[in-house]
Design a protein around this motif. Structure first.
Motif, mmCIF file in Angstrom:
data_model
loop_
_atom_site.group_PDB
_atom_site.id
_atom_site.type_symbol
_atom_site.label_atom_id
_atom_site.label_comp_id
_atom_site.label_asym_id
_atom_site.label_seq_id
_atom_site.Cartn_x
_atom_site.Cartn_y
_atom_site.Cartn_z
ATOM 1 N N PRO A 39 0.816 -1.220 0.000
ATOM 2 C CA PRO A 39 0.000 0.000 0.000
ATOM 3 C C PRO A 39 0.851 1.272 0.000
ATOM 4 O O PRO A 39 0.493 2.267 -0.638
ATOM 5 C CB PRO A 39 -0.823 -0.129 1.282
ATOM 6 N N GLY A 139 -7.770 -3.117 12.526
ATOM 7 C CA GLY A 139 -7.478 -3.252 11.102
ATOM 8 C C GLY A 139 -6.697 -4.524 10.840
ATOM 9 O O GLY A 139 -5.777 -4.561 10.024
ATOM 10 N N GLY A 142 -6.206 -6.616 7.114
ATOM 11 C CA GLY A 142 -5.266 -6.265 6.059
ATOM 12 C C GLY A 142 -3.987 -7.073 6.192
ATOM 13 O O GLY A 142 -3.779 -7.794 7.177
ATOM 14 N N ASN A 143 -3.107 -6.969 5.207
ATOM 15 C CA ASN A 143 -1.868 -7.737 5.235
ATOM 16 C C ASN A 143 -0.997 -7.376 6.434
ATOM 17 O O ASN A 143 -0.471 -8.250 7.126
ATOM 18 C CB ASN A 143 -1.080 -7.504 3.938
ATOM 19 N N TYR A 208 -4.173 0.389 12.399
ATOM 20 C CA TYR A 208 -3.999 0.576 10.962
ATOM 21 C C TYR A 208 -5.186 1.303 10.329
ATOM 22 O O TYR A 208 -5.214 1.496 9.115
ATOM 23 C CB TYR A 208 -3.826 -0.783 10.270
ATOM 24 N N THR A 209 -6.186 1.687 11.106
ATOM 25 C CA THR A 209 -7.393 2.274 10.522
ATOM 26 C C THR A 209 -7.438 3.792 10.645
ATOM 27 O O THR A 209 -7.663 4.495 9.677
ATOM 28 C CB THR A 209 -8.655 1.692 11.183
ATOM 29 N N MET A 240 -6.220 3.629 6.976
ATOM 30 C CA MET A 240 -7.090 3.069 5.948
ATOM 31 C C MET A 240 -8.488 3.683 5.975
ATOM 32 O O MET A 240 -9.164 3.763 4.952
ATOM 33 C CB MET A 240 -7.209 1.554 6.116
ATOM 34 N N ARG A 313 0.230 -10.870 -1.109
ATOM 35 C CA ARG A 313 0.777 -9.619 -1.644
ATOM 36 C C ARG A 313 1.434 -9.883 -2.994
ATOM 37 O O ARG A 313 2.140 -10.873 -3.180
ATOM 38 C CB ARG A 313 1.797 -9.033 -0.677
#
Length: 320
Positions: A39, A139, A142-143, A208-209, A240, A313
């Protein structure tokens, strides 16, 4: 040389000729074996990352696995002021590289190092994390969030709450170390209330959000804590769900909340690089799992829109 080249922030990179960079100041020109489509790479390629200076054309890619002129393979993080790693060749600063073990898979390393590094460095360098503490990954589907669940457990977390919107990906996280999962789908306030009930007494939040989920989650957790004076380290890594939040002032007075970031600028490059050998060993040993989808660099336009499986990924590879 051939490279992925961005000529417009509104279009994916194209596979084109690009001037081969010339080493200077101790740099080494390496053959790139693999580079992950993270990302962070996408945001740099579309001009939205906070480090973007708006200059075009550019070669995207922030890290990769390369082969030195003497044949040794290394993982390296590119300097900010040189062409990126999605090219046949790239410039390497030896101080920002670490050798790979003989059995390391360069594609797995290229896929996993960036998402794994975010939580690994956050827990090892930004706070004094201790085995037995508890962690909320906000989050987690996600990866990077998926890797954070594994890393928190690997570093000794006794309890890991994984929160995210994708139900299929959430279900997979219990097998990777999550002791509890919380859905963020549906009504935002109801999701925050679920989060508060499940994670009120965690010691660390890896976020992560940001945006609306965080804005609602902070008071939901703090007002439910058994002991509000117990420190809660909230580590902001990704955004994100949005770049901003509104934080009521009372939460800073009514609880021991410590908000910090972890990323470029909050840590020295040397400090981050120092953590990479241990992380590479974890990936090479199979302790941490990551799924990679290798695609040729020549197919970069297709790679930009290729979907991946949960936890996967895209990795662009060359024939070097």
């Amino acid at each position: 040389m051939r490279a992925a080249v961005v000529r417009s922030f509104d279009q994916p990179p194209r596979y084109e000729h690009f001037a081969t960079p010339v080493p200077s100041g101790g740099q080494v020109l390496v053959d790139v074996l693999a580079a992950g489509l993270h990302p962070r790479v996408r945001s740099g390629a579309n001009g939205t990352h906070y480090t973007s200076d708006g200059r075009l054309p550019l070669v995207p890619g922030i890290d990769g696995v390369g082969r030195l002129p003497d044949g040794r393979r290394v993982y390296f993080v590119a300097d900010d002021d040189v062409p990126g790693t999605m090219a046949e060749q790239a410039l390497l600063d030896p101080r920002r590289s670490v050798p790979l073990p003989e059995d390391a898979d360069p594609i797995v390393v290229a896929a996993a190092m960036n998402p794994a590094m975010s939580s690994w460095v956050a827990l090892r360098k930004r706070i004094s994390f201790r085995p037995g503490q508890s962690v909320l990954v906000l989050g987690a589907t996600g990866n990077a969030g998926r890797m954070a669940v594994q890393i928190a457990r690997r570093l000794g977390a006794a309890h890991v709450v994984a929160a995210g919107r994708d139900p299929g990906r959430l279900d997979l996280l219990t097998g990777l170390g999550a002791t509890d999962v919380v859905s963020l789908a549906g009504d935002p306030q109801e999701a925050a209330d679920r989060l508060g009930e499940a994670a009120a007494d965690v010691d660390v939040v890896i976020d992560y959000t940001w945006g609306a989920p965080t804005e609602l989650a902070i008071p939901a957790l703090l007002t439910r804590r058994t002991e509000r004076s117990a420190a809660l380290d909230w580590i902001q890594i990704g955004s994100m769900a949005g770049p901003d939040i509104t934080l009521p002032s009372f939460v800073l007075r009514a609880a021991n909340l410590r908000i910090m970031g972890s990323g470029q600028g909050s840590l020295t490059a040397a400090g981050m690089i120092a953590e990479l050998p241990a992380l590479i060993e974890e990936l090479s040993s199979g302790t941490l799992t990551a799924a990679a989808l290798p695609l040729p660099l020549a197919d970069v336009e297709r790679a930009w829109t290729t979907p991946t499986e949960p936890g996967g990924r895209v990795v662009l590879t060359t024939s070097a």
